[in-house]
Scaffold this motif. Sequence first.
Motif, short mmCIF file in Angstrom:
data_model
loop_
_atom_site.label_atom_id
_atom_site.label_comp_id
_atom_site.label_asym_id
_atom_site.label_seq_id
_atom_site.Cartn_x
_atom_site.Cartn_y
_atom_site.Cartn_z
N UNK A 177 0.81 -1.21 0.00
CA UNK A 177 0.00 0.00 0.00
C UNK A 177 0.84 1.26 0.00
N UNK A 178 0.17 2.40 0.03
CA UNK A 178 0.85 3.69 0.02
C UNK A 178 1.72 3.90 1.25
N UNK A 179 1.37 3.21 2.35
CA UNK A 179 2.16 3.31 3.58
C UNK A 179 3.24 2.24 3.65
N UNK A 251 -12.68 1.65 -7.49
CA UNK A 251 -11.32 1.26 -7.83
C UNK A 251 -10.32 1.97 -6.93
N UNK A 252 -9.44 1.20 -6.30
CA UNK A 252 -8.35 1.79 -5.53
C UNK A 252 -8.70 2.27 -4.14
N UNK A 253 -9.91 2.00 -3.66
CA UNK A 253 -10.31 2.45 -2.33
C UNK A 253 -10.20 1.29 -1.34
N UNK A 254 -9.72 1.59 -0.14
CA UNK A 254 -9.54 0.55 0.87
C UNK A 254 -10.88 0.06 1.42
N UNK A 315 -8.19 -3.96 -7.65
CA UNK A 315 -6.92 -3.87 -8.35
C UNK A 315 -6.60 -2.49 -8.92
N UNK A 316 -5.42 -1.97 -8.48
CA UNK A 316 -4.89 -0.74 -9.01
C UNK A 316 -3.46 -0.93 -9.47
N UNK A 317 -3.05 -2.17 -9.60
CA UNK A 317 -1.66 -2.44 -9.93
C UNK A 317 -1.39 -2.24 -11.41
N UNK A 318 -0.27 -1.61 -11.73
CA UNK A 318 0.18 -1.55 -13.10
C UNK A 318 0.81 -2.89 -13.46
N UNK A 323 3.42 -2.58 -6.25
CA UNK A 323 3.08 -1.47 -5.38
C UNK A 323 2.07 -0.59 -6.10
N UNK A 324 1.31 0.15 -5.32
CA UNK A 324 0.21 0.92 -5.88
C UNK A 324 0.67 2.23 -6.50
N UNK A 325 0.02 2.57 -7.58
CA UNK A 325 0.23 3.88 -8.20
C UNK A 325 -1.07 4.61 -8.30
N UNK A 326 -1.10 5.73 -9.03
CA UNK A 326 -2.36 6.46 -9.20
C UNK A 326 -3.41 5.61 -9.89
N UNK A 327 -4.65 5.74 -9.47
CA UNK A 327 -5.73 4.97 -10.08
C UNK A 327 -6.41 5.79 -11.17
#
Length: 327
Positions: A177-179, A251-254, A315-318, A323-327
């Motif tokens: 995640x972002x953290x 998309x991309x929300x916890x 899923x927000x993975x490229x 690791x996550x990037x912008x969605x």
Amino acid sequence: MVLKKRNKGGDLGGSIGLIGGFLDVSFDNNEGVQQALRALIDVALIQAVGSWAQVPYQRCLTLSQTDTGAIRAASKAFKKLKPKEQIGLIAAGLADRGLYPGSPPSELTPELRAAISNFQTQQQLPALGLPTFEVYFALYGAQFGAVSQPLQPVLNPNNRLAIKVSAYGPAFTSGTGEDSQPIAILANDSRASFAVSTARDAHILCYYTDAQNRTTKVLPNSQRPSAKLRPGETLVIPGPQDIFVIKPEVLGAYEYMSCFASAAPFEGVLPAWLLADFTSANPQIPATGPDDLLAMMRKYGPPDLSSDSLKFLRDCLAPGKNSLGPC
């Protein structure tokens, strides 16, 4: 390996000698000599391969508990039961674990078949939905001295009742995640499933929190009015008997699956609004996210309360990233 005729009726039995014991099988006359020989040869091959691989033969069988003496004792007890009694005991054992609602039936109903199939899946047995000896032994083996073999996931023994919530099924992958903390990532447009385990006997209570922090009780529910777990067992949410699915829309929300365990039932301890079932008129409980829910449970819950929460997102993975990037 020995095959022998047991009585005038032509029943057949066989024994395979093992160090420290033996394994018995038996067939009636209608099943024939060929079936008896086939079964004995199959088990002999399992024993031979197990010896070559240095794996005890019992671990190659489908039973989840592998004490030879306990298997023999339980098998004798099971064979003495009439079919209706076998069905009743299996239904009662499933009801005690919260997998079968209502009173034990005297015949194999569709509801009982579904409950047995769910339990067989939990025990890593073929999900046939039939009241087999393997199901009976998985439910009652401890009464005959069997020692259960704990299943994954491995639990934290410092967590009292040691409840664990895990992502379940191939739709989930691991990510960061972002953290920089590990999270579960759900493939886009997939349905989410979760596995719940405990290290001790426990009553279970689970809640789903969506991307808008709306929290709904998902277990127990109208299809599974009670939820109990024993060591080595796993509850799957949603289970095959549940009428709901969990499919994140943002998309991309916890989102979160939060579960709680107690040695005693939660009814009569927690406020009614924390135990409210999902309905169209009452879709959620008044908690503003998993942290708020945990604070409420610690305030009102039993003293032996233990908890675990799984954080996940759609899923927000490229491609090729973990690791996550912008969605």
